[in-house]
Design an enzyme around this catalytic site. Structure first.
Site, PDB file in Angstrom:
ATOM      1  N   HIS A  37       1.813   4.801   4.698  1.00 47.05           N
ATOM      2  CA  HIS A  37       1.009   5.387   3.620  1.00 47.05           C
ATOM      3  C   HIS A  37       1.445   6.821   3.332  1.00 47.05           C
ATOM      4  CE1 HIS A  37      -2.593   2.470   4.401  1.00 47.05           C
ATOM      5  NE2 HIS A  37      -1.504   1.862   3.959  1.00 47.05           N
ATOM      6  N   SER A  97       0.810  -1.219   0.000  1.00 48.22           N
ATOM      7  CA  SER A  97       0.000   0.000   0.000  1.00 48.22           C
ATOM      8  C   SER A  97       0.843   1.268   0.000  1.00 48.22           C
ATOM      9  CB  SER A  97      -0.963   0.010   1.189  1.00 48.22           C
ATOM     10  OG  SER A  97      -0.271  -0.224   2.395  1.00 48.22           O
TER      11      SER A  97
END
Length: 335
Positions: free
Chosen positions: A317, A266
């Protein structure tokens, strides 16, 4: 040329029941293959030529050959002239004109095989042209799918590697649904203590590990949706740099600001979001405000969800997003 004609013949055979026939050595034909279709009052005979061979074409010889060798009666010859040099040009009166003079000997269909367009057809061929056009449309769709796959080959390779690593993880964990934490650590998860002791490779390997079927499913869906866009915009080499550098920056942020064990693609995917955002800002006049709004919305929503849910590596992230923006901004400066 011959490949294009063969595909068109195959589609006419598959979808509309045309019968495939093979001609002998007949001057003026660009392909030794053609198709026939029976009608209420005879047989339609479709044969192919190009601009170079058209001058030596004798329709009577084609019809005589078909009548004798294929045992056809009441033959209605239809010539399909296929050539990449055929184009329509617009005159001063606004009318379209072919850039080559064609002198038909029978009913005629003209096709540019590069543009995959029908440029002209005899008005008596409405039904037949509809079938030919549909067959050409199917060929174009298949060509676009092949082109899309070729253009996105790096994305699909990344997905393949992630799936392969997950299959190995599932095998060692004894479960396809959830990954064993000890297996993840063994395979290279981000573990701060181990990185501090010199296992820096974990900053990279953790990008290809996932905690469960839902985790990898969500990430691979996101990669397949976003990856082809970034790959087509930046090119394959720059795309690889963006993906891996964003992923590594993501791991570094996670190492610096989070003590939790971390895995997943991610961070690199957030880097692709950053790359898409930089492209949207750089090319705002071309892509429009909606593009930038959509990308920005996805980023904001995912960050909010990340900070509001447990077990999400938010710093990873954020690091991936910053890394992706920084690397792609450097690349876009030269665009």
């Amino acid at each position: 040329m011959d490949v294009y004609i063969r595909k068109l013949i195959q589609e006419l055979f598959n979808r509309y029941g045309y019968r495939i026939v093979e001609f002998g050595e007949i001057a003026g034909l660009s392909s030794s293959w053609g198709v026939v279709k029976s009608t209420g009052d005879g047989t339609q005979l479709f044969f192919f030529s190009d601009l170079e061979s058209n001058d030596s074409l004798d329709i009577n010889k084609v019809v005589q050959y078909a009548a004798y060798n294929f045992q056809l009666k009441n033959i209605r010859p239809i010539q399909i002239l296929v050539d990449k040099k055929l184009h329509l040009e617009i005159g001063t009166d606004g009318e379209g004109y072919l850039n080559h003079k064609i002198y038909p000997q029978c009913e005629l269909i003209l096709i540019n095989n590069v543009d995959n367009k029908i440029l002209y057809y005899s008005k008596e061929l409405e039904n037949e042209v509809h079938e030919v056009a549909n067959s050409m449309g199917i060929m174009e769709s298949e060509r676009n799918e092949i082109s899309k796959t070729e253009k996105s080959i790096i994305t699909y390779l990344l997905i393949g590697v992630n799936l392969l690593v997950y299959a190995m993880t599932a095998y060692l964990s004894g479960s396809i649904m959830d990954s064993d934490i000890n297996v993840l650590i063994f395979l290279g998860a981000k573990v701060n203590e181990l990185i501090s002791s010199g296992e820096y490779y974990r900053l990279l390997t953790c990008m290809f590990l996932h905690g469960g079927i839902a985790h990898i499913g969500f990430n691979m869906y996101a990669l397949s949706s976003l990856g082809p866009l970034v790959e087509s915009v930046y090119g394959k080499i720059k795309y690889i740099f963006i993906y891996f550098l964003a992923g590594i920056v993501s791991s570094i942020f996670s190492y610096m600001f989070s003590t939790d064990i971390s895995v997943g693609a991610s961070g690199a995917i957030f880097g692709l979001l950053g790359a898409a955002l930089v492209f949207g800002v750089k090319m705002k006049n071309a892509v429009g405000k909606n593009f930038m709004f959509n990308i920005a919305s996805v980023i904001v929503v995912n960050l909010i969800l990340g900070f509001s849910m447990p077990n999400i590596d938010n710093f990873g992230h954020l690091g991936g997003l910053i890394g992706g923006i920084a690397v792609s901004y450097f690349f876009m400066k030269s665009v």
